[in-house]
Design a protein around this motif. Structure first.
Motif, PDB file in Angstrom:
ATOM      1  N   LYS A   1       0.861  -1.173   0.000  1.00 14.83           N
ATOM      2  CA  LYS A   1       0.000   0.000   0.000  1.00 14.83           C
ATOM      3  C   LYS A   1       0.908   1.237   0.000  1.00 14.83           C
ATOM      4  O   LYS A   1       2.102   1.114  -0.287  1.00 14.83           O
ATOM      5  CB  LYS A   1      -0.928  -0.011   1.212  1.00 14.83           C
ATOM      6  N   PHE A   2       0.358   2.402   0.336  1.00 15.79           N
ATOM      7  CA  PHE A   2       1.222   3.579   0.455  1.00 15.79           C
ATOM      8  C   PHE A   2       0.682   4.499   1.536  1.00 15.79           C
ATOM      9  O   PHE A   2      -0.515   4.519   1.838  1.00 15.79           O
ATOM     10  CB  PHE A   2       1.390   4.303  -0.883  1.00 15.79           C
ATOM     11  N   LEU A   3       1.588   5.261   2.134  1.00 16.83           N
ATOM     12  CA  LEU A   3       1.260   6.156   3.228  1.00 16.83           C
ATOM     13  C   LEU A   3       1.718   7.571   2.899  1.00 16.83           C
ATOM     14  O   LEU A   3       2.675   7.768   2.135  1.00 16.83           O
ATOM     15  CB  LEU A   3       1.967   5.713   4.514  1.00 16.83           C
ATOM     16  N   ASN A   4       1.070   8.569   3.512  1.00 15.73           N
ATOM     17  CA  ASN A   4       1.575   9.934   3.458  1.00 15.73           C
ATOM     18  C   ASN A   4       2.779  10.047   4.377  1.00 15.73           C
ATOM     19  O   ASN A   4       2.765   9.542   5.510  1.00 15.73           O
ATOM     20  CB  ASN A   4       0.501  10.926   3.909  1.00 15.73           C
ATOM     21  N   MET A   5       3.816  10.720   3.915  1.00 13.63           N
ATOM     22  CA  MET A   5       5.021  10.900   4.717  1.00 13.63           C
ATOM     23  C   MET A   5       4.994  12.300   5.339  1.00 13.63           C
ATOM     24  O   MET A   5       5.382  13.290   4.706  1.00 13.63           O
ATOM     25  CB  MET A   5       6.272  10.727   3.848  1.00 13.63           C
ATOM     26  N   VAL A   6       4.473  12.373   6.550  1.00 14.02           N
ATOM     27  CA  VAL A   6       4.403  13.652   7.274  1.00 14.02           C
ATOM     28  C   VAL A   6       4.818  13.429   8.714  1.00 14.02           C
ATOM     29  O   VAL A   6       4.734  12.314   9.242  1.00 14.02           O
ATOM     30  CB  VAL A   6       2.983  14.263   7.237  1.00 14.02           C
ATOM     31  N   ASP A   7       5.257  14.491   9.342  1.00 19.07           N
ATOM     32  CA  ASP A   7       5.588  14.454  10.762  1.00 19.07           C
ATOM     33  C   ASP A   7       4.325  14.088  11.549  1.00 19.07           C
ATOM     34  O   ASP A   7       3.284  14.735  11.399  1.00 19.07           O
ATOM     35  CB  ASP A   7       6.110  15.830  11.188  1.00 19.07           C
ATOM     36  N   LEU A   8       4.408  13.064  12.385  1.00 16.45           N
ATOM     37  CA  LEU A   8       3.227  12.599  13.103  1.00 16.45           C
ATOM     38  C   LEU A   8       2.752  13.599  14.153  1.00 16.45           C
ATOM     39  O   LEU A   8       1.589  13.561  14.566  1.00 16.45           O
ATOM     40  CB  LEU A   8       3.515  11.253  13.781  1.00 16.45           C
ATOM     41  N   ASP A   9       3.616  14.478  14.575  1.00 16.92           N
ATOM     42  CA  ASP A   9       3.241  15.435  15.617  1.00 16.92           C
ATOM     43  C   ASP A   9       2.610  16.708  15.066  1.00 16.92           C
ATOM     44  O   ASP A   9       1.710  17.274  15.690  1.00 16.92           O
ATOM     45  CB  ASP A   9       4.467  15.799  16.461  1.00 16.92           C
ATOM     46  N   ASN A  10       3.051  17.148  13.870  1.00 22.20           N
ATOM     47  CA  ASN A  10       2.507  18.416  13.361  1.00 22.20           C
ATOM     48  C   ASN A  10       1.954  18.350  11.938  1.00 22.20           C
ATOM     49  O   ASN A  10       1.441  19.350  11.424  1.00 22.20           O
ATOM     50  CB  ASN A  10       3.563  19.522  13.451  1.00 22.20           C
ATOM     51  N   GLY A  11       2.068  17.174  11.304  1.00 18.38           N
ATOM     52  CA  GLY A  11       1.517  17.014   9.959  1.00 18.38           C
ATOM     53  C   GLY A  11       2.321  17.654   8.851  1.00 18.38           C
ATOM     54  O   GLY A  11       1.900  17.644   7.687  1.00 18.38           O
ATOM     55  N   GLU A  12       3.492  18.202   9.177  1.00 17.73           N
ATOM     56  CA  GLU A  12       4.324  18.847   8.171  1.00 17.73           C
ATOM     57  C   GLU A  12       5.193  17.835   7.425  1.00 17.73           C
ATOM     58  O   GLU A  12       5.491  16.750   7.933  1.00 17.73           O
ATOM     59  CB  GLU A  12       5.236  19.895   8.840  1.00 17.73           C
TER      60      GLU A  12
END
Length: 227
Positions: free
Chosen positions: A97-108
């Motif tokens: 599958k695939f995931l969004n690569m963002v900081d888990l704490d701030n979404g950046e």
């Protein structure tokens, strides 16, 4: 072509790997998408280009000769770039599958020097996540590197079925070889692996080289048992 190579180098991902990771990336096969199109290296998905926001996307197909449970591995990072050259979205493959690569704490987004996405590879398995904390929730993440190492032998994808061949004996040899040579206990300490720019190539170049890459490793495995 030189312009494309400069573009590929400019947005090349930084792969954070476990300090004890036994495998290295030996190539990245790249595709630049300027319109919505199905991926050839990840056939189950279409790369959607929203032309209002996205100028182009680069697909990096990341090649390893081994996964800790089978022979050869292909993971993916997708980098979406706007008309100002800014990265606006990063996705990466995770167990089919695939995931969004963002900081888990701030979404950046997590970027090095503004354009290079930083992602973390599951030890041995190389599935990509944005934060190493995620790895510990993956079932059998530790066992796959030890008692379950080599369990899947030689994988043969449909696109290479006429060029890569296996049988029961080779499956058993591959399982034993991977477990004996590469089995390890992850440290869960991560260091960056940045592939040299000269190992960037088009997906077509990498695709054409895959059967030879795999068959060379099969020869190494057979030699291991026939010394």
């Amino acid at each position: 072509m030189s312009t494309d190579l400069e573009l590929l180098a400019a947005y090349k991902p930084v792969i954070m790997q476990d300090k004890k990771e036994p495998f290295i990336i030996t190539a990245m096969g790249c595709t630049i998408f300027r319109e919505t199109k199905k991926s050839d290296s990840f056939p189950k998905r279409e790369i959607v280009i929203n032309k209002k926001e996205v100028d182009f996307a680069i697909e990096y197909a990341i090649w390893y000769d081994f996964d800790i449970q089978h022979l050869y591995e292909l993971e993916h990072v997708w980098v979406y770039v706007d008309y100002h050259g800014r990265v606006i979205k990063v996705e990466a493959s995770f167990h089919g599958k695939f995931l969004n690569m963002v900081d888990l704490d701030n979404g950046e987004l997590i970027l090095e020097n503004g354009t290079h996405p930083v992602v973390y590879a599951q030890p041995g398995k190389h599935a990509l996540v944005p934060d190493p904390r995620v790895i510990r929730v993956i079932p059998a993440w530790l066992e796959s590197c030890q008692e379950m190492a080599g369990a899947d032998g030689v994988l043969v994808q449909d696109m290479f079925a006429d060029q890569i061949h296996t049988d029961e004996d080779l499956q058993k040899m591959t399982e034993t070889y991977i477990k004996e040579v590469f089995g390890f206990k992850p440290s869960m300490e991560f260091v960056p692996f940045t592939l040299e720019n000269e190992k960037l190539m088009s997906w077509e170049e990498l695709k054409q080289s895959i059967p030879d890459r795999v068959n060379k490793q099969i020869a190494v495995i057979k030699d291991y048992f026939h010394k």
